[in-house]
Design a protein around this motif. Structure first.
Motif, PDB file in Angstrom:
ATOM      1  N   ALA A   1      11.819  -2.976 -28.891  1.00 55.88           N
ATOM      2  CA  ALA A   1      11.580  -4.424 -28.764  1.00 55.88           C
ATOM      3  C   ALA A   1      10.353  -4.840 -29.575  1.00 55.88           C
ATOM      4  CB  ALA A   1      11.402  -4.792 -27.289  1.00 55.88           C
ATOM      5  N   ALA A   2       9.306  -4.017 -29.542  1.00 59.71           N
ATOM      6  CA  ALA A   2       8.081  -4.369 -30.282  1.00 59.71           C
ATOM      7  C   ALA A   2       8.353  -4.400 -31.786  1.00 59.71           C
ATOM      8  CB  ALA A   2       6.978  -3.364 -29.960  1.00 59.71           C
ATOM      9  N   GLU A   3       9.142  -3.445 -32.279  1.00 64.67           N
ATOM     10  CA  GLU A   3       9.477  -3.439 -33.715  1.00 64.67           C
ATOM     11  C   GLU A   3      10.314  -4.654 -34.079  1.00 64.67           C
ATOM     12  OE1 GLU A   3       9.480   1.359 -34.669  1.00 64.67           O
ATOM     13  OE2 GLU A   3      11.252   0.457 -33.748  1.00 64.67           O
ATOM     14  N   MET A   4      11.273  -5.006 -33.204  1.00 63.30           N
ATOM     15  CA  MET A   4      12.133  -6.163 -33.509  1.00 63.30           C
ATOM     16  C   MET A   4      11.326  -7.450 -33.506  1.00 63.30           C
ATOM     17  SD  MET A   4      15.211  -6.677 -34.467  1.00 63.30           S
ATOM     18  CE  MET A   4      15.420  -8.272 -35.232  1.00 63.30           C
ATOM     19  N   ARG A   5      10.367  -7.522 -32.591  1.00 60.32           N
ATOM     20  CA  ARG A   5       9.507  -8.719 -32.550  1.00 60.32           C
ATOM     21  C   ARG A   5       8.708  -8.830 -33.856  1.00 60.32           C
ATOM     22  NH1 ARG A   5       7.609  -7.738 -27.662  1.00 60.32           N
ATOM     23  NH2 ARG A   5       9.250  -8.893 -26.605  1.00 60.32           N
ATOM     24  N   GLU A   6       8.268  -7.693 -34.361  1.00 58.94           N
ATOM     25  CA  GLU A   6       7.516  -7.679 -35.622  1.00 58.94           C
ATOM     26  C   GLU A   6       8.420  -8.058 -36.801  1.00 58.94           C
ATOM     27  OE1 GLU A   6       4.505  -7.708 -36.023  1.00 58.94           O
ATOM     28  OE2 GLU A   6       4.026  -6.944 -38.016  1.00 58.94           O
ATOM     29  N   ILE A   7       9.668  -7.564 -36.764  1.00 59.87           N
ATOM     30  CA  ILE A   7      10.639  -7.952 -37.806  1.00 59.87           C
ATOM     31  C   ILE A   7      10.808  -9.474 -37.800  1.00 59.87           C
ATOM     32  CG2 ILE A   7      13.107  -7.863 -38.410  1.00 59.87           C
ATOM     33  CD1 ILE A   7      13.008  -4.905 -37.341  1.00 59.87           C
ATOM     34  N   ASP A   8      10.985 -10.046 -36.620  1.00 58.16           N
ATOM     35  CA  ASP A   8      11.126 -11.506 -36.504  1.00 58.16           C
ATOM     36  C   ASP A   8       9.901 -12.223 -37.070  1.00 58.16           C
ATOM     37  OD1 ASP A   8      13.541 -11.219 -35.261  1.00 58.16           O
ATOM     38  OD2 ASP A   8      12.834 -11.698 -33.254  1.00 58.16           O
ATOM     39  N   ARG A   9       8.724 -11.694 -36.735  1.00 62.29           N
ATOM     40  CA  ARG A   9       7.487 -12.349 -37.183  1.00 62.29           C
ATOM     41  C   ARG A   9       7.398 -12.339 -38.707  1.00 62.29           C
ATOM     42  NH1 ARG A   9       2.866 -11.519 -39.254  1.00 62.29           N
ATOM     43  NH2 ARG A   9       3.123  -9.251 -39.427  1.00 62.29           N
ATOM     44  N   VAL A  10       7.666 -11.173 -39.308  1.00 61.97           N
ATOM     45  CA  VAL A  10       7.573 -11.062 -40.767  1.00 61.97           C
ATOM     46  C   VAL A  10       8.633 -11.945 -41.434  1.00 61.97           C
ATOM     47  CG1 VAL A  10       7.838  -9.473 -42.724  1.00 61.97           C
ATOM     48  CG2 VAL A  10       6.523  -8.775 -40.691  1.00 61.97           C
ATOM     49  N   ALA A  11       9.837 -11.958 -40.861  1.00 62.71           N
ATOM     50  CA  ALA A  11      10.909 -12.795 -41.433  1.00 62.71           C
ATOM     51  C   ALA A  11      10.463 -14.258 -41.486  1.00 62.71           C
ATOM     52  CB  ALA A  11      12.185 -12.656 -40.611  1.00 62.71           C
ATOM     53  N   VAL A  12       9.816 -14.702 -40.412  1.00 63.23           N
ATOM     54  CA  VAL A  12       9.415 -16.113 -40.321  1.00 63.23           C
ATOM     55  C   VAL A  12       8.156 -16.375 -41.160  1.00 63.23           C
ATOM     56  CG1 VAL A  12       8.560 -17.897 -38.750  1.00 63.23           C
ATOM     57  CG2 VAL A  12      10.474 -16.421 -38.049  1.00 63.23           C
ATOM     58  N   GLU A  13       7.122 -15.557 -40.936  1.00 62.83           N
ATOM     59  CA  GLU A  13       5.813 -15.878 -41.526  1.00 62.83           C
ATOM     60  C   GLU A  13       5.706 -15.483 -42.992  1.00 62.83           C
ATOM     61  OE1 GLU A  13       2.666 -14.332 -39.062  1.00 62.83           O
ATOM     62  OE2 GLU A  13       3.439 -15.351 -37.275  1.00 62.83           O
TER      63      GLU A  13
END
Ligand SMILES: NC(=O)C1=CN([C@@H]2O[C@H](COP(=O)(O)OP(=O)(O)OC[C@H]3O[C@@H](n4cnc5c(N)ncnc54)[C@H](O)[C@@H]3O)[C@@H](O)[C@H]2O)[C@H](O)CC1
Ligand SMILES: [K+]
Length: 239
Positions: free
Chosen positions: A19-31
Motif C-alpha cells: 500500500a505504501a508503494e502504491m501511494r507513492e506511485i500515485d503521488r509521483v504520477a500526480v506531482e
C-alpha cells in the motif's frame, strides 16, 4: 517473498506492491507527471464497469466509501447507467459527508438520477445480482468499523456475485490479513499493479490499466514493462 508475485497468461511477471508503494506511485504520477486523480479514477471506473458486465446480468448495487476506492466505484456506476444497466448505489455514509473526488462522482450520479442511498437497510431493500465492492481499498486503517463493516457483513449473506475494486474491503492490501470483517469477492479488479496482500485471494484476479506512465514506476526503481494489450489483463499467482 518474491516481489514479482504474479504473472499474466503469457508468462509475463508483474511486480506486486505494498500500500505504501502504491501511494507513492500515485503521488509521483500526480506531482511529477501531471496525471490527475480524476483521470486515473475514470480509467478505474470504466475498467471496473466492463468487468461487472462480464460476470452476470441483473440488478447491480455499488457499495461505495468516501475515498479513492469509493470514487472509482461511483464512477463505474455512471458507466453502467450510461449503458442502461439497472444500477444503484449504497454509500457507507450520508452523501453530505462526501468530499473531494468521491463527492464529484456522487454529484454527477445525482444529476443523472441514479438512485443513491446509504446504510445497510438500503442494501437489504434492494435486489442485487451483482455487488460492486468499492468501500475501502488500500487506505484501510485497522479493522473495518461502522457502516462499512455492517455493509460487508450483510454482503456475506447475499446470494450475489461480488466484484471488488482494487482489494476486497477489509483486507490489508499489504499483508493480506483481515483484521476484522472483510469482503470475500468472486473477482478482484486491482489497479495499476497487484497489491502484495492479494497473493492469497482465491477468486479471479484482473489487473486494470489506469494509464500510469511507465516512467512513474521506473522512477521508483520498480521492475516494470507494460503488461496491457487491452485495458486489463488476467493475473495468476506466480507458483
Ligand atoms: N493510482 C491508483 O491506484 C488509484 C487508486 N484509486 C483508488 O483509491 C484507493 C485509495 O484511496 P484512498 O482515498 O487513499 O483510500 P481508500 O478509499 O482505500 O480508503 C479510504 C476510505 O476508507 C474508509 N476506511 C478506512 N479504514 C476504515 C476502517 N477501518 N473502517 C471503516 N472505514 C474505513 C475511510 O473512511 C474512507 O472512506 C485505491 O485502493 C484505489 O481503489 C483511485 O481511485 C484512482 C487512482
Ligand atoms: K474494495
Amino acid at each position: 517473498m518474491d516481489e514479482r508475485e504474479f504473472q499474466t497468461a503469457d508468462g509475463q511477471l508483474v511486480t506486486a506492491v505494498t500500500a505504501a508503494e502504491m501511494r507513492e506511485i500515485d503521488r509521483v504520477a500526480v506531482e511529477e507527471f501531471g496525471v490527475t486523480l480524476l483521470q486515473m479514477m475514470e480509467n478505474a471506473g470504466r475498467n471496473l464497469a466492463w468487468h461487472v458486465r462480464q460476470v452476470a446480468a441483473g440488478p447491480i448495487v455499488v457499495l461505495a466509501g468516501s475515498g479513492g476506492n469509493g470514487g472509482g466505484g461511483l464512477c463505474s456506476a455512471r458507466h453502467l447507467a450510461n449503458r442502461g444497466k439497472p444500477v444503484s448505489v449504497v454509500l457507507d455514509r450520508p452523501p453530505a459527508q462526501l468530499e473531494g473526488a468521491a463527492r464529484t462522482q456522487y454529484e454527477t450520479l445525482d444529476a443523472m438520477g441514479v438512485p443513491v442511498e446509504n446504510g445497510v437497510g438500503a442494501l437489504l431493500d434492494r435486489e442485487a445480482d451483482i455487488v460492486v465492492d468499492a468501500l475501502v481499498g488500500y487506505g484501510l486503517a485497522g479493522p473495518l468499523r461502522g457502516s462499512a463493516a455492517t455493509l460487508v457483513d450483510a454482503v456475506a449473506d447475499l446470494d450475489a456475485t461480488v466484484v471488488s475494486l482494487d482489494v476486497p474491503s477489509g483486507l490489508d492490501a499489504t499483508t493480506g490479513e483481515r483484521p476484522g470483517s472483510a469482503v470475500r469477492p468472486d473477482r478482484v479488479v486491482t489497479l495499476a499493479l497487484p497489491k502484495t496482500g492479494l497473493a492469497a485471494h482465491p477468486g479471479e484476479l484482473f489487473l486494470a490499466d489506469i494509464a500510469i506512465p511507465a516512467g512513474v514506476f521506473r522512477s521508483l526503481d520498480l521492475t516494470y514493462s507494460n503488461p496491457f494489450e487491452e485495458y486489463w489483463v488476467r493475473l495468476t499467482r506466480l507458483e
